[in-house]
Design a protein around this motif. Structure first.
Motif, PDB file in Angstrom:
ATOM      1  N   LEU A 145       0.833  -1.200   0.000  1.00 32.58           N
ATOM      2  CA  LEU A 145       0.000   0.000   0.000  1.00 32.58           C
ATOM      3  C   LEU A 145       0.868   1.251   0.000  1.00 32.58           C
ATOM      4  O   LEU A 145       0.574   2.226  -0.703  1.00 32.58           O
ATOM      5  CB  LEU A 145      -0.933  -0.020   1.207  1.00 32.58           C
ATOM      6  N   PHE A 146       1.964   1.213   0.758  1.00 31.36           N
ATOM      7  CA  PHE A 146       2.877   2.354   0.806  1.00 31.36           C
ATOM      8  C   PHE A 146       3.546   2.583  -0.549  1.00 31.36           C
ATOM      9  O   PHE A 146       3.637   3.708  -1.034  1.00 31.36           O
ATOM     10  CB  PHE A 146       3.933   2.140   1.898  1.00 31.36           C
ATOM     11  N   VAL A 147       4.013   1.488  -1.174  1.00 28.71           N
ATOM     12  CA  VAL A 147       4.771   1.613  -2.428  1.00 28.71           C
ATOM     13  C   VAL A 147       3.865   1.812  -3.636  1.00 28.71           C
ATOM     14  O   VAL A 147       4.134   2.637  -4.510  1.00 28.71           O
ATOM     15  CB  VAL A 147       5.673   0.367  -2.634  1.00 28.71           C
ATOM     16  N   TRP A 148       2.765   1.054  -3.708  1.00 32.23           N
ATOM     17  CA  TRP A 148       1.930   1.024  -4.901  1.00 32.23           C
ATOM     18  C   TRP A 148       0.531   1.602  -4.683  1.00 32.23           C
ATOM     19  O   TRP A 148      -0.294   1.548  -5.587  1.00 32.23           O
ATOM     20  CB  TRP A 148       1.779  -0.417  -5.399  1.00 32.23           C
ATOM     21  N   GLY A 149       0.247   2.114  -3.503  1.00 35.26           N
ATOM     22  CA  GLY A 149      -1.116   2.561  -3.170  1.00 35.26           C
ATOM     23  C   GLY A 149      -1.681   3.590  -4.128  1.00 35.26           C
ATOM     24  O   GLY A 149      -2.891   3.648  -4.345  1.00 35.26           O
ATOM     25  N   GLY A 150      -0.814   4.406  -4.720  1.00 35.40           N
ATOM     26  CA  GLY A 150      -1.287   5.418  -5.662  1.00 35.40           C
ATOM     27  C   GLY A 150      -2.014   4.831  -6.859  1.00 35.40           C
ATOM     28  O   GLY A 150      -2.856   5.498  -7.470  1.00 35.40           O
ATOM     29  N   LEU A 151      -1.706   3.583  -7.178  1.00 37.26           N
ATOM     30  CA  LEU A 151      -2.405   2.922  -8.293  1.00 37.26           C
ATOM     31  C   LEU A 151      -3.907   2.854  -8.060  1.00 37.26           C
ATOM     32  O   LEU A 151      -4.686   2.845  -9.008  1.00 37.26           O
ATOM     33  CB  LEU A 151      -1.892   1.486  -8.469  1.00 37.26           C
ATOM     34  N   LEU A 152      -4.291   2.764  -6.792  1.00 37.78           N
ATOM     35  CA  LEU A 152      -5.703   2.543  -6.481  1.00 37.78           C
ATOM     36  C   LEU A 152      -6.607   3.678  -6.960  1.00 37.78           C
ATOM     37  O   LEU A 152      -7.812   3.473  -7.120  1.00 37.78           O
ATOM     38  CB  LEU A 152      -5.883   2.287  -4.984  1.00 37.78           C
ATOM     39  N   TRP A 153      -6.025   4.855  -7.205  1.00 38.94           N
ATOM     40  CA  TRP A 153      -6.837   5.946  -7.776  1.00 38.94           C
ATOM     41  C   TRP A 153      -7.350   5.581  -9.158  1.00 38.94           C
ATOM     42  O   TRP A 153      -8.315   6.164  -9.650  1.00 38.94           O
ATOM     43  CB  TRP A 153      -6.029   7.241  -7.842  1.00 38.94           C
ATOM     44  N   GLY A 154      -6.729   4.594  -9.782  1.00 37.48           N
ATOM     45  CA  GLY A 154      -7.142   4.171 -11.116  1.00 37.48           C
ATOM     46  C   GLY A 154      -8.507   3.505 -11.172  1.00 37.48           C
ATOM     47  O   GLY A 154      -9.017   3.245 -12.260  1.00 37.48           O
ATOM     48  N   VAL A 155      -9.110   3.228 -10.013  1.00 37.72           N
ATOM     49  CA  VAL A 155     -10.453   2.644 -10.034  1.00 37.72           C
ATOM     50  C   VAL A 155     -11.524   3.711 -10.255  1.00 37.72           C
ATOM     51  O   VAL A 155     -12.702   3.389 -10.421  1.00 37.72           O
ATOM     52  CB  VAL A 155     -10.774   1.856  -8.732  1.00 37.72           C
TER      53      VAL A 155
END
Length: 196
Positions: A145-155
């Motif tokens: 979540l710390f490293v890749w959490g920004g991806l979740l905005w893609g939903v």
């Protein structure tokens, strides 16, 4: 958690990634025009795109941007073994694809790319520890979540050429997969003899 057989997991993911690159090479260097074989919402002809869409990409840039998360999340999702990984991948691939087919907009669009599977694996990795009640898996989820959490905005809806539906339904399918396959890592207490 790292897969129990890391070499096998790495080889599996490299082979799977090679299939993506082969598909893109066929699309780029032959007249097949594979990108039209993606998911076309509400079209009966577009239903078979559920099977093909994650293997297709809209050019080398699209594929390259998906490669690292595809390799990392796919590798980490194999911590429960190859059978569990196959079950998780099938759930993400099919349930996520059906979600795109039902909500993806115009039947004239073709949704393609491995990002739905990537979001599914990420959501699986984030949710698995909670369903399994595993501190180690929850710790891994916190790092991811710390490293890749920004991806979740893609939903969320954003760029017009990005299938946020694939991201959203891939992620929801990943949570479903975590619920289906995760087993508690702690043993349940055994009842005492004579206890009801």
């Amino acid at each position: 958690m790292i897969p129990a057989q890391p070499v096998l997991a790495a080889v599996t993911m490299l082979a799977f990634t090679a299939v993506l690159y082969l598909s893109e090479a066929l699309d780029q260097f032959t007249p097949l025009d594979l990108d039209d074989d993606g998911i076309r919402p509400w079209s009966l002809d577009g239903l078979d795109g559920i099977l093909w869409a994650p293997l297709l990409h809209g050019g080398w840039g699209h594929l390259i941007s998906n490669t690292v998360p595809f390799l990392v999340f796919g590798f980490l999702a194999m911590a429960g073994g190859i059978r569990q990984w196959l079950a998780v991948t099938a759930i993400v691939w099919l349930v996520g694809g059906v979600g795109v087919w039902l909500t993806g907009g115009s039947p004239l669009t073709s949704h393609i790319g491995a990002s739905g599977v990537i979001f599914g694996w990420l959501a699986f990795l984030l949710a698995r520890g909670f369903f399994a009640r595993s501190g180690r898996q929850i710790a891994l989820a916190a790092v991811l979540l710390f490293v890749w959490g920004g991806l979740l905005w893609g939903v969320l809806p954003g760029a017009p050429d990005v299938s946020w539906q694939a991201h959203l339904f891939g992620a929801l399918a990943g949570i479903l997969a975590a619920r289906v396959v995760a087993r508690p890592s702690r043993r349940e207490p055994r009842p005492l003899p004579g206890a009801f």
